[in-house]
Write a protein that holds these residues in place. Structure first.
Motif, PDB file in Angstrom:
ATOM      1  N   PRO A 199      57.346  38.224  39.313  1.00  0.00           N
ATOM      2  CA  PRO A 199      57.894  36.905  38.966  1.00  0.00           C
ATOM      3  C   PRO A 199      57.036  36.090  38.006  1.00  0.00           C
ATOM      4  O   PRO A 199      57.532  35.135  37.406  1.00  0.00           O
ATOM      5  N   ASP A 200      55.762  36.457  37.843  1.00  0.00           N
ATOM      6  CA  ASP A 200      54.890  35.675  36.961  1.00  0.00           C
ATOM      7  C   ASP A 200      54.868  36.203  35.530  1.00  0.00           C
ATOM      8  O   ASP A 200      54.069  35.753  34.713  1.00  0.00           O
ATOM      9  N   ARG A 201      55.741  37.138  35.195  1.00  0.00           N
ATOM     10  CA  ARG A 201      55.829  37.642  33.820  1.00  0.00           C
ATOM     11  C   ARG A 201      56.906  36.842  33.101  1.00  0.00           C
ATOM     12  O   ARG A 201      58.101  37.015  33.344  1.00  0.00           O
ATOM     13  N   LEU A 202      56.482  35.955  32.216  1.00  0.00           N
ATOM     14  CA  LEU A 202      57.407  35.013  31.574  1.00  0.00           C
ATOM     15  C   LEU A 202      58.485  35.706  30.754  1.00  0.00           C
ATOM     16  O   LEU A 202      59.599  35.175  30.576  1.00  0.00           O
ATOM     17  N   LEU A 203      58.184  36.877  30.248  1.00  0.00           N
ATOM     18  CA  LEU A 203      59.144  37.638  29.439  1.00  0.00           C
ATOM     19  C   LEU A 203      60.459  37.851  30.178  1.00  0.00           C
ATOM     20  O   LEU A 203      61.542  37.721  29.596  1.00  0.00           O
ATOM     21  N   MET A 246      55.401  28.778  31.859  1.00  0.00           N
ATOM     22  CA  MET A 246      54.348  29.677  32.342  1.00  0.00           C
ATOM     23  C   MET A 246      53.252  29.848  31.292  1.00  0.00           C
ATOM     24  O   MET A 246      53.515  29.780  30.093  1.00  0.00           O
ATOM     25  N   PRO A 247      52.012  30.086  31.724  1.00  0.00           N
ATOM     26  CA  PRO A 247      50.921  30.297  30.763  1.00  0.00           C
ATOM     27  C   PRO A 247      51.039  31.647  30.066  1.00  0.00           C
ATOM     28  O   PRO A 247      51.578  32.603  30.632  1.00  0.00           O
ATOM     29  N   ASN A 248      50.547  31.714  28.844  1.00  0.00           N
ATOM     30  CA  ASN A 248      50.519  32.982  28.113  1.00  0.00           C
ATOM     31  C   ASN A 248      49.477  33.905  28.739  1.00  0.00           C
ATOM     32  O   ASN A 248      48.327  33.512  28.933  1.00  0.00           O
ATOM     33  N   ARG A 249      49.903  35.135  29.035  1.00  0.00           N
ATOM     34  CA  ARG A 249      48.987  36.118  29.606  1.00  0.00           C
ATOM     35  C   ARG A 249      48.968  37.419  28.802  1.00  0.00           C
ATOM     36  O   ARG A 249      47.987  38.150  28.847  1.00  0.00           O
ATOM     37  N   GLU A 250      50.056  37.697  28.106  1.00  0.00           N
ATOM     38  CA  GLU A 250      50.176  38.960  27.383  1.00  0.00           C
ATOM     39  C   GLU A 250      50.237  38.709  25.885  1.00  0.00           C
ATOM     40  O   GLU A 250      50.548  37.602  25.441  1.00  0.00           O
ATOM     41  N   LYS A 251      49.950  39.740  25.136  1.00  0.00           N
ATOM     42  CA  LYS A 251      49.822  39.586  23.688  1.00  0.00           C
ATOM     43  C   LYS A 251      51.089  39.043  23.036  1.00  0.00           C
ATOM     44  O   LYS A 251      51.022  38.239  22.103  1.00  0.00           O
ATOM     45  N   ASP A 252      52.247  39.473  23.512  1.00  0.00           N
ATOM     46  CA  ASP A 252      53.502  39.069  22.880  1.00  0.00           C
ATOM     47  C   ASP A 252      54.094  37.791  23.465  1.00  0.00           C
ATOM     48  O   ASP A 252      55.187  37.381  23.057  1.00  0.00           O
ATOM     49  N   ASP A 253      53.407  37.150  24.398  1.00  0.00           N
ATOM     50  CA  ASP A 253      53.966  35.952  25.034  1.00  0.00           C
ATOM     51  C   ASP A 253      54.280  34.826  24.041  1.00  0.00           C
ATOM     52  O   ASP A 253      55.333  34.183  24.158  1.00  0.00           O
ATOM     53  N   PRO A 254      53.417  34.548  23.056  1.00  0.00           N
ATOM     54  CA  PRO A 254      53.766  33.495  22.088  1.00  0.00           C
ATOM     55  C   PRO A 254      55.064  33.796  21.333  1.00  0.00           C
ATOM     56  O   PRO A 254      55.894  32.903  21.129  1.00  0.00           O
ATOM     57  N   GLU A 255      55.257  35.054  20.934  1.00  0.00           N
ATOM     58  CA  GLU A 255      56.483  35.434  20.229  1.00  0.00           C
ATOM     59  C   GLU A 255      57.688  35.353  21.161  1.00  0.00           C
ATOM     60  O   GLU A 255      58.781  34.937  20.754  1.00  0.00           O
ATOM     61  N   THR A 256      57.499  35.734  22.422  1.00  0.00           N
ATOM     62  CA  THR A 256      58.587  35.635  23.400  1.00  0.00           C
ATOM     63  C   THR A 256      59.009  34.182  23.568  1.00  0.00           C
ATOM     64  O   THR A 256      60.205  33.863  23.616  1.00  0.00           O
ATOM     65  N   LYS A 257      58.041  33.288  23.643  1.00  0.00           N
ATOM     66  CA  LYS A 257      58.357  31.862  23.778  1.00  0.00           C
ATOM     67  C   LYS A 257      59.063  31.337  22.523  1.00  0.00           C
ATOM     68  O   LYS A 257      59.949  30.482  22.613  1.00  0.00           O
TER      69      LYS A 257
END
Length: 247
Positions: free
Chosen positions: A194-198, A226-237
């Motif tokens: 559940p903590d994977r924002l993607l 949610m905070p960014n944790r993975e490399k692609d999180d900024p692009e996902t957001k």
């Protein structure tokens, strides 16, 4: 100062030529920091010692995927993607029962897909589905495998008529793909992690594709918070915000 430099250089050389498990441990540190060039300095010497280590080959494939983001042209990115794919395929050959190895193939194809033409995208989607299904079967608790299956349904369900025609040529008979199935897979991924924002953002983008505006806003905003944790999180957001802007 000169003696200190020589000592530091000696330590580095010994580290890079040390036991494979120590090299991998050092590479993992840079992998977690999303520094692929540094990670490869340790992973590649380890590969020379253990060329059939499936887990290591998956790690190397991931670094080449990470490196794609820093390249300028599509040609350069696709070349790097092919390197990643070669390592992922070697990982599957080394250990056909490794869910991570099959998942790696799906991830690499997914990363290269936006750089391809319509037919290339469809051909890649077929490989993504096949590899993600194998990964999910081997490890039903792998949230990312279910996520990729959700993305597959999301993409095919949202196809235009022209792309759908190309898909029929590639698949023969176009497989069933629905937004409802995508939602089911994304919810399964969320239940596992559940903590994977993607997962939340792509669930919301699927709701948007279905015309369910309020559900889309709720899911996307949850992921954006949610905070960014993975490399692609900024692009996902970025994708999530773009979808919200269009609602």
């Amino acid at each position: 100062m000169k003696r200190l430099f020589i000592l530091s250089l000696t330590v580095l050389i010994l580290a890079i030529n040390g036991p494979a498990n120590e090299l991998i441990r050092q590479g993992d540190i840079y992998d977690q920091q999303f520094k692929p060039d540094e990670a490869l300095k340790y992973y590649l010497p380890a590969e020379k010692q253990n060329p059939n280590d499936a887990a290591l080959l998956v790690k190397i494939a991931r670094q080449h995927v990470f490196r794609m983001d820093g390249l300028k042209t599509n040609t350069e990115k696709l070349t790097e993607g092919q390197k990643a794919l070669a390592y992922a395929e070697r990982a599957v050959k080394a250990d056909p029962r490794s869910s991570d190895a099959h998942l790696s193939i799906a991830i690499v194809h997914g990363k290269m897909t936006p750089l391809l033409g319509n037919r290339g995208k469809i051909e890649a989607s077929k490989k993504i589905k096949e590899s993600a299904e194998k990964a999910a079967k081997l490890n039903p608790k792998d949230d990312y495998a279910w996520h990729l299956l959700g993305r597959w349904h999301q993409a095919l369900a949202g196809m235009g008529s022209l792309t759908r025609g190309i898909a029929q040529l590639v698949y023969g008979e176009l497989p069933a793909a629905t937004n409802e199935e995508a939602v089911t897979y994304f919810k399964k991924a969320i239940a596992l992690k559940p903590d994977r924002l993607l997962h939340h953002i792509e669930l919301g983008r699927t709701y948007a594709q279905m015309g369910k505006t309020e559900e889309a806003k709720a899911a996307i905003n949850k992921g954006l918070a949610m905070p960014n944790r993975e490399k692609d999180d900024p692009e996902t957001k970025r994708r999530g915000r773009a979808t919200l802007a269009g609602l």
